[in-house]
Write a protein that holds these residues in place. Structure first.
Motif, short mmCIF file in Angstrom:
data_model
loop_
_atom_site.label_atom_id
_atom_site.label_comp_id
_atom_site.label_asym_id
_atom_site.label_seq_id
_atom_site.Cartn_x
_atom_site.Cartn_y
_atom_site.Cartn_z
N VAL A 106 1.10 25.07 -11.36
CA VAL A 106 1.16 23.70 -11.85
C VAL A 106 2.55 23.45 -12.43
O VAL A 106 3.01 24.19 -13.30
N GLY A 107 3.22 22.42 -11.95
CA GLY A 107 4.58 22.13 -12.37
C GLY A 107 5.63 22.81 -11.53
O GLY A 107 6.83 22.54 -11.68
N GLY A 108 5.20 23.69 -10.61
CA GLY A 108 6.16 24.37 -9.76
C GLY A 108 6.77 23.44 -8.72
O GLY A 108 6.19 22.41 -8.38
N PRO A 109 7.93 23.77 -8.21
CA PRO A 109 8.59 22.90 -7.21
C PRO A 109 7.79 22.83 -5.92
O PRO A 109 7.20 23.83 -5.49
N PHE A 110 7.79 21.66 -5.31
CA PHE A 110 7.21 21.47 -3.99
C PHE A 110 8.21 20.65 -3.18
O PHE A 110 8.06 19.45 -2.98
N GLU A 111 9.26 21.33 -2.75
CA GLU A 111 10.37 20.68 -2.08
C GLU A 111 10.44 21.13 -0.62
O GLU A 111 10.52 22.31 -0.34
N ILE A 112 10.40 20.15 0.28
CA ILE A 112 10.49 20.41 1.71
C ILE A 112 11.73 19.69 2.22
O ILE A 112 11.92 18.50 1.96
N TYR A 113 12.59 20.40 2.90
CA TYR A 113 13.85 19.85 3.35
C TYR A 113 13.77 19.53 4.83
O TYR A 113 13.61 20.41 5.67
N MET A 114 13.88 18.24 5.16
CA MET A 114 13.78 17.79 6.54
C MET A 114 15.12 17.50 7.18
O MET A 114 15.25 17.54 8.41
N LEU A 115 16.13 17.19 6.37
CA LEU A 115 17.40 16.70 6.89
C LEU A 115 18.53 17.66 6.55
O LEU A 115 18.52 18.31 5.50
N ALA A 116 19.53 17.69 7.39
CA ALA A 116 20.73 18.49 7.13
C ALA A 116 21.73 17.63 6.38
O ALA A 116 22.78 17.27 6.90
N GLU A 117 21.38 17.28 5.15
CA GLU A 117 22.20 16.41 4.32
C GLU A 117 22.62 17.17 3.07
O GLU A 117 22.12 18.25 2.80
N PRO A 118 23.51 16.58 2.25
CA PRO A 118 23.82 17.21 0.96
C PRO A 118 22.57 17.35 0.11
O PRO A 118 21.63 16.56 0.23
N SER A 119 22.54 18.37 -0.73
CA SER A 119 21.40 18.58 -1.62
C SER A 119 21.10 17.32 -2.41
O SER A 119 21.99 16.64 -2.90
N GLY A 120 19.81 16.99 -2.53
CA GLY A 120 19.39 15.76 -3.16
C GLY A 120 19.01 14.70 -2.16
O GLY A 120 18.32 13.74 -2.49
N PHE A 121 19.41 14.88 -0.90
CA PHE A 121 19.14 13.91 0.17
C PHE A 121 18.49 14.59 1.38
O PHE A 121 18.48 14.03 2.46
#
Length: 303
Positions: free
Chosen positions: A178-193
């Motif tokens: 609970v509260g852990g990151p759930f980040e999925i990266y779909m694009l080859a963009e700069p971090s944050g995008f």
């Protein structure tokens, strides 16, 4: 500055942002001194600090071509104390602490790397959108599939970082807590995008239910205001290893009448912008479920 002021200045909340810096090591040391905590994650080109319910991501950009000059809102308990502390550490004053017409104290500084820190006191930063009592819509996106795989296997596909990144994007950063990151990266963009940066695990029941906060693609005006996704698993036929997967995307704000006027006045996304994001995910989630079926080797049906 008194010790009490310093303690109050470190009670900081951030929804999540990415700052580009020319010297990652120098930026890491500067933010570590201000936030009074060590980075949660350190890499060769990226450093992450856990701040309240969000992440501060520092990305090295020696050429100055990525996200330099980014601005983010930081919620603090003592704007004046935080402002003074940041100036002591070498930040540049842009706007002195003052009370706005809405009664909220604010100030603005630039860190030594060109990024803006908008300080606010007594006002929440954008986060998961309204709970139902405060104007959340009852509408939701629901997608259900019957998958020819055991429930344990489907659960693994959603919760194991390496596997999740292989079928739902290019990569992932996930911690099942609970509260852990759930980040999925779909694009080859700069971090944050790249994808769902800043999203978190909200709750889970092992092999039965997973819920997480969710955001829109970077080109949507609703990007900073998170919604919620619930994934539910159940057995159809345990002998033949068939599972039912139901995905529900909820947390959409209701922006009728007064709520719409308030959103427009505060600069939040309007009803048409939320409708566009809703329509986007109506198209996207069935495609995601199809990708999962292919990854697991087939399906037995869907609705």
């Amino acid at each position: 500055m008194t010790p009490g002021q310093l303690v109050r200045a470190t009670m900081i909340h951030l929804q999540g942002t990415t700052y580009a810096v020319r010297d990652l090591n120098e930026a890491r040391r500067w933010y570590q001194e201000w936030l009074q905590r060590s980075p949660a994650v350190e890499g060769a080109s990226e450093v992450r600090f856990e701040v309240g319910a969000g992440w501060l991501v520092l990305v090295e950009d020696r050429a100055g071509k990525a996200l330099s000059g980014c601005s983010a809102r930081w919620q603090v308990e003592d704007v004046e104390g935080t402002w003074e502390r940041l100036l002591e550490l070498g930040a540049e004053a842009v706007e002195k602490p003052c009370m706005g017409e809405d009664g909220v104290w604010g100030a603005l500084v630039c860190d030594p790397f060109g990024n803006r820190l908008e300080l606010v006191e007594g006002m929440g930063v954008p986060g998961p959108v309204r709970i139902a009592a405060a104007g959340e819509s009852t509408r939701a996106i629901e997608v259900e599939r019957i998958i020819s795989a055991p429930r344990t296997r489907v659960w693994q596909a959603w919760t194991h970082q390496d596997e999740l990144g292989s079928w739902f994007g290019r990569d992932a950063y996930v911690e099942l807590r609970v509260g852990g990151p759930f980040e999925i990266y779909m694009l080859a963009e700069p971090s944050g995008f790249r994808g769902s940066e800043g999203c978190r695990v909200l709750s889970y029941l092992e092999e039965r239910m997973l819920s997480f906060s969710w955001n829109a693609p970077p080109d949507h005006p609703t990007r900073l205001w998170q919604t919620r996704v619930v994934v539910e698993l159940s057995d159809i036929d345990s002998v033949q290893s068939v599972s039912r997967l139901r995905l529900t995307h909820t947390g959409w704000p209701s922006l009728d009448g007064d709520e719409a006027q308030k959103a427009a006045a505060s600069g939040e996304p309007d009803a048409a912008e939320w409708d566009a994001t809703f329509a986007y995910f109506q198209r996207a989630w069935p495609k995601v479920m199809t990708a999962l079926e292919r990854h697991l080797g087939g399906s037995a049906g869907h609705s």
